[in-house]
Motif scaffolding. Structure first.
Motif, PDB file in Angstrom:
ATOM      1  N   ALA A   1      39.021   5.614  95.669  1.00 49.48           N
ATOM      2  CA  ALA A   1      39.731   6.881  95.515  1.00 49.48           C
ATOM      3  C   ALA A   1      39.827   7.233  94.037  1.00 49.48           C
ATOM      4  O   ALA A   1      40.014   6.358  93.183  1.00 49.48           O
ATOM      5  CB  ALA A   1      41.131   6.777  96.114  1.00 49.48           C
ATOM      6  N   SER A   2      39.698   8.498  93.713  1.00 52.65           N
ATOM      7  CA  SER A   2      39.789   8.942  92.325  1.00 52.65           C
ATOM      8  C   SER A   2      41.225   8.848  91.820  1.00 52.65           C
ATOM      9  O   SER A   2      42.189   8.807  92.595  1.00 52.65           O
ATOM     10  CB  SER A   2      39.272  10.372  92.198  1.00 52.65           C
ATOM     11  N   VAL A   3      41.368   8.789  90.501  1.00 53.07           N
ATOM     12  CA  VAL A   3      42.687   8.766  89.877  1.00 53.07           C
ATOM     13  C   VAL A   3      43.314  10.147  90.032  1.00 53.07           C
ATOM     14  O   VAL A   3      42.649  11.170  89.816  1.00 53.07           O
ATOM     15  CB  VAL A   3      42.572   8.403  88.377  1.00 53.07           C
ATOM     16  N   PRO A   4      44.600  10.223  90.422  1.00 52.90           N
ATOM     17  CA  PRO A   4      45.238  11.533  90.630  1.00 52.90           C
ATOM     18  C   PRO A   4      45.295  12.372  89.353  1.00 52.90           C
ATOM     19  O   PRO A   4      45.198  11.860  88.237  1.00 52.90           O
ATOM     20  CB  PRO A   4      46.656  11.151  91.100  1.00 52.90           C
ATOM     21  N   ASP A   5      45.483  13.654  89.539  1.00 55.09           N
ATOM     22  CA  ASP A   5      45.582  14.612  88.438  1.00 55.09           C
ATOM     23  C   ASP A   5      46.991  14.539  87.852  1.00 55.09           C
ATOM     24  O   ASP A   5      47.934  15.137  88.387  1.00 55.09           O
ATOM     25  CB  ASP A   5      45.276  16.017  88.970  1.00 55.09           C
ATOM     26  N   LEU A   6      47.150  13.813  86.769  1.00 57.24           N
ATOM     27  CA  LEU A   6      48.474  13.621  86.175  1.00 57.24           C
ATOM     28  C   LEU A   6      49.002  14.884  85.505  1.00 57.24           C
ATOM     29  O   LEU A   6      50.217  15.087  85.412  1.00 57.24           O
ATOM     30  CB  LEU A   6      48.423  12.479  85.160  1.00 57.24           C
ATOM     31  N   LYS A   7      48.109  15.744  85.061  1.00 58.00           N
ATOM     32  CA  LYS A   7      48.575  16.983  84.437  1.00 58.00           C
ATOM     33  C   LYS A   7      49.175  17.916  85.485  1.00 58.00           C
ATOM     34  O   LYS A   7      50.154  18.627  85.212  1.00 58.00           O
ATOM     35  CB  LYS A   7      47.424  17.669  83.699  1.00 58.00           C
ATOM     36  N   ARG A   8      48.621  17.913  86.675  1.00 62.21           N
ATOM     37  CA  ARG A   8      49.222  18.699  87.745  1.00 62.21           C
ATOM     38  C   ARG A   8      50.595  18.124  88.107  1.00 62.21           C
ATOM     39  O   ARG A   8      51.531  18.862  88.425  1.00 62.21           O
ATOM     40  CB  ARG A   8      48.316  18.738  88.984  1.00 62.21           C
ATOM     41  N   LEU A   9      50.694  16.805  88.054  1.00 61.17           N
ATOM     42  CA  LEU A   9      51.978  16.159  88.304  1.00 61.17           C
ATOM     43  C   LEU A   9      53.033  16.697  87.323  1.00 61.17           C
ATOM     44  O   LEU A   9      54.164  17.025  87.715  1.00 61.17           O
ATOM     45  CB  LEU A   9      51.821  14.648  88.142  1.00 61.17           C
ATOM     46  N   TRP A  10      52.676  16.809  86.072  1.00 59.40           N
ATOM     47  CA  TRP A  10      53.589  17.364  85.069  1.00 59.40           C
ATOM     48  C   TRP A  10      53.928  18.819  85.381  1.00 59.40           C
ATOM     49  O   TRP A  10      55.109  19.203  85.368  1.00 59.40           O
ATOM     50  CB  TRP A  10      52.945  17.265  83.678  1.00 59.40           C
ATOM     51  N   SER A  11      52.919  19.618  85.698  1.00 58.81           N
ATOM     52  CA  SER A  11      53.173  21.043  85.914  1.00 58.81           C
ATOM     53  C   SER A  11      54.019  21.299  87.155  1.00 58.81           C
ATOM     54  O   SER A  11      54.799  22.258  87.200  1.00 58.81           O
ATOM     55  CB  SER A  11      51.851  21.814  86.007  1.00 58.81           C
ATOM     56  N   GLU A  12      53.898  20.444  88.171  1.00 55.99           N
ATOM     57  CA  GLU A  12      54.688  20.608  89.392  1.00 55.99           C
ATOM     58  C   GLU A  12      56.101  20.058  89.210  1.00 55.99           C
ATOM     59  O   GLU A  12      57.085  20.707  89.552  1.00 55.99           O
ATOM     60  CB  GLU A  12      54.004  19.891  90.562  1.00 55.99           C
ATOM     61  N   GLY A  13      56.207  18.853  88.676  1.00 55.47           N
ATOM     62  CA  GLY A  13      57.502  18.195  88.569  1.00 55.47           C
ATOM     63  C   GLY A  13      58.436  18.798  87.548  1.00 55.47           C
ATOM     64  O   GLY A  13      59.663  18.730  87.699  1.00 55.47           O
ATOM     65  N   ARG A  14      57.919  19.415  86.509  1.00 53.48           N
ATOM     66  CA  ARG A  14      58.758  19.963  85.445  1.00 53.48           C
ATOM     67  C   ARG A  14      59.590  21.139  85.908  1.00 53.48           C
ATOM     68  O   ARG A  14      60.529  21.578  85.205  1.00 53.48           O
ATOM     69  CB  ARG A  14      57.892  20.360  84.243  1.00 53.48           C
ATOM     70  N   GLU A  15      59.269  21.664  87.075  1.00 50.81           N
ATOM     71  CA  GLU A  15      60.062  22.766  87.618  1.00 50.81           C
ATOM     72  C   GLU A  15      61.355  22.272  88.255  1.00 50.81           C
ATOM     73  O   GLU A  15      62.232  23.071  88.589  1.00 50.81           O
ATOM     74  CB  GLU A  15      59.243  23.531  88.661  1.00 50.81           C
ATOM     75  N   ASN A  16      61.478  20.967  88.424  1.00 55.74           N
ATOM     76  CA  ASN A  16      62.659  20.402  89.063  1.00 55.74           C
ATOM     77  C   ASN A  16      63.555  19.734  88.014  1.00 55.74           C
ATOM     78  O   ASN A  16      63.137  18.771  87.365  1.00 55.74           O
ATOM     79  CB  ASN A  16      62.231  19.381  90.117  1.00 55.74           C
ATOM     80  N   PRO A  17      64.784  20.192  87.854  1.00 52.26           N
ATOM     81  CA  PRO A  17      65.685  19.627  86.836  1.00 52.26           C
ATOM     82  C   PRO A  17      65.935  18.140  87.025  1.00 52.26           C
ATOM     83  O   PRO A  17      65.986  17.384  86.048  1.00 52.26           O
ATOM     84  CB  PRO A  17      66.975  20.441  87.015  1.00 52.26           C
ATOM     85  N   LEU A  18      66.088  17.710  88.280  1.00 51.42           N
ATOM     86  CA  LEU A  18      66.326  16.297  88.539  1.00 51.42           C
ATOM     87  C   LEU A  18      65.118  15.471  88.137  1.00 51.42           C
ATOM     88  O   LEU A  18      65.241  14.391  87.539  1.00 51.42           O
ATOM     89  CB  LEU A  18      66.642  16.079  90.018  1.00 51.42           C
ATOM     90  N   GLY A  19      63.928  15.954  88.487  1.00 50.16           N
ATOM     91  CA  GLY A  19      62.711  15.245  88.129  1.00 50.16           C
ATOM     92  C   GLY A  19      62.599  15.033  86.630  1.00 50.16           C
ATOM     93  O   GLY A  19      62.237  13.943  86.166  1.00 50.16           O
ATOM     94  N   LYS A  20      62.924  16.048  85.855  1.00 49.25           N
ATOM     95  CA  LYS A  20      62.827  15.929  84.405  1.00 49.25           C
ATOM     96  C   LYS A  20      63.816  14.901  83.855  1.00 49.25           C
ATOM     97  O   LYS A  20      63.509  14.204  82.880  1.00 49.25           O
ATOM     98  CB  LYS A  20      63.055  17.290  83.746  1.00 49.25           C
ATOM     99  N   GLN A  21      64.983  14.813  84.478  1.00 44.39           N
ATOM    100  CA  GLN A  21      65.957  13.810  84.050  1.00 44.39           C
ATOM    101  C   GLN A  21      65.450  12.398  84.339  1.00 44.39           C
ATOM    102  O   GLN A  21      65.607  11.484  83.522  1.00 44.39           O
ATOM    103  CB  GLN A  21      67.299  14.046  84.756  1.00 44.39           C
ATOM    104  N   VAL A  22      64.843  12.229  85.495  1.00 46.06           N
ATOM    105  CA  VAL A  22      64.305  10.915  85.862  1.00 46.06           C
ATOM    106  C   VAL A  22      63.178  10.515  84.925  1.00 46.06           C
ATOM    107  O   VAL A  22      63.064   9.352  84.520  1.00 46.06           O
ATOM    108  CB  VAL A  22      63.827  10.920  87.330  1.00 46.06           C
ATOM    109  N   TRP A  23      62.342  11.460  84.550  1.00 46.68           N
ATOM    110  CA  TRP A  23      61.212  11.159  83.678  1.00 46.68           C
ATOM    111  C   TRP A  23      61.669  10.630  82.313  1.00 46.68           C
ATOM    112  O   TRP A  23      60.929   9.913  81.642  1.00 46.68           O
ATOM    113  CB  TRP A  23      60.364  12.412  83.467  1.00 46.68           C
ATOM    114  N   LYS A  24      62.895  10.966  81.908  1.00 46.60           N
ATOM    115  CA  LYS A  24      63.406  10.496  80.619  1.00 46.60           C
ATOM    116  C   LYS A  24      63.594   8.984  80.589  1.00 46.60           C
ATOM    117  O   LYS A  24      63.747   8.398  79.514  1.00 46.60           O
ATOM    118  CB  LYS A  24      64.745  11.179  80.306  1.00 46.60           C
ATOM    119  N   LEU A  25      63.568   8.374  81.772  1.00 52.48           N
ATOM    120  CA  LEU A  25      63.694   6.911  81.846  1.00 52.48           C
ATOM    121  C   LEU A  25      62.417   6.217  81.375  1.00 52.48           C
ATOM    122  O   LEU A  25      62.388   4.987  81.266  1.00 52.48           O
ATOM    123  CB  LEU A  25      64.029   6.485  83.273  1.00 52.48           C
ATOM    124  N   GLY A  26      61.377   6.993  81.138  1.00 48.90           N
ATOM    125  CA  GLY A  26      60.151   6.423  80.598  1.00 48.90           C
ATOM    126  C   GLY A  26      58.994   6.396  81.564  1.00 48.90           C
ATOM    127  O   GLY A  26      58.056   5.616  81.399  1.00 48.90           O
TER     128      GLY A  26
END
Length: 306
Positions: free
Chosen positions: A189-214
């Motif tokens: 299987a190919s490696v997922p599109d991580l840039k799309r992951l950023w563009s989709e998840g950044r619209e969610n405030p909770l997701g952005k807070q979780v991402w701050k954990l590293g």
């Protein structure tokens, strides 16, 4: 007496001449019939025997499945926070809502006894040779591979796995599998599109807070920052993922029993519903089901994905 002897001698000579002619014709005919450096007679009606059909290299219905890879194949964060949930794994899980690749190929009963999950959360390509060795020891009909996201998801873009090292480790992993299970099929299987992951998840405030954990800082750090430096950083990660997928495709193409997914996972247009609501990074249960469907299509297709 002299006349009779003369007549007998003439008869014997005539018979010898005719016999020689017949033998010559017979020999010539025999030579043509056997094709001894001579073309056969025109208009021959002898039917050539049909060539036997070659045994297909790729078996679309393997009898067992072993999975290798990283946290995605372990179902991490799909059922609870910071925990593996292999029962929802796209590759070998038993959850009916996911309908894993193993269940689709083998049936639920057989999948319980003829599928194995050797993936490990946090694994990178460097960890694949050992996993392949473990999988090969079980002589599986099919080995699924999904790895590479952790090679790109590092603390910084500069610490991503070099492409050359990624290639060398993948080649070593395949060689190790072949020493244990030379006839096992491999679905990559190919490696997922991580840039799309950023563009989709950044619209969610909770997701952005979780991402701050590293989580995947090379791509997801400072998600609202779109200045030149941040954009260049994300582009570098994206380019590395594309390069990894080219390696997977190229190395797999050199193994007659290996099939790359044609970029199906990388190209899948996932949304928030397919992301874990614990970390907005790993696939949710729905995301695992989508991965299972993509893999089943790729494994059972008569021709490899383009």
């Amino acid at each position: 007496m002299r006349k009779r002897s003369h007549r007998s001698t003439a008869v014997r000579a005539a018979v010898a001449t005719v016999t020689a002619g017949v033998l010559g014709v017979t020999a010539l005919t025999a030579c043509d019939a056997t094709g001894d450096n001579s073309p056969g007679p025109k208009g021959s009606t002898a039917a050539a025997k049909p060539s036997p059909k070659p045994t297909p290299t790729w078996d679309t219905s393997p009898r067992s499945v072993a999975a290798v890879g990283d946290s995605i194949t372990r179902g991490f964060d799909a059922c609870g926070v910071l925990a593996d949930c292999p029962e929802v794994s796209w590759a070998t899980g038993s959850d009916s809502g996911v309908n894993s690749l193993a269940v689709r190929l083998l049936g639920k009963s057989r999948a319980r006894t003829h599928s194995w999950n050797h993936a490990r959360t946090g694994a990178r390509m460097a960890d694949l040779p050992l996993q392949m060795e473990q999988a090969g020891a079980q002589r599986p009909g099919l080995v699924t591979v999904m790895v590479g996201a952790n090679d790109a998801c590092r603390s910084t873009a500069g610490s991503m796995t070099p492409v050359a090292a990624f290639r060398a480790d993948f080649e070593r992993a395949l060689r190790g599998l072949r020493s244990e299970a030379p006839k096992a099929q491999v679905y990559v299987a190919s490696v997922p599109d991580l840039k799309r992951l950023w563009s989709e998840g950044r619209e969610n405030p909770l997701g952005k807070q979780v991402w701050k954990l590293g989580i995947c800082s090379s791509m997801l750090a400072d998600p609202d920052d779109v200045d030149t430096a941040a954009t260049a950083r994300r582009d570098a990660v994206q380019e590395r993922v594309v390069a990894y997928n080219e390696v997977l495709k190229d190395v797999c193409a050199k193994d007659k029993r290996c099939r790359y997914d044609g970029g199906a996972v990388f190209g899948y247009r996932f949304g928030e519903q397919q992301l874990s609501h614990w970390d907005w990074f790993h696939p949710s249960k729905d995301g695992q089901a989508r991965l299972a469907a993509l893999a089943y299509h790729g494994v059972t297709a008569e021709e490899p994905p383009a």
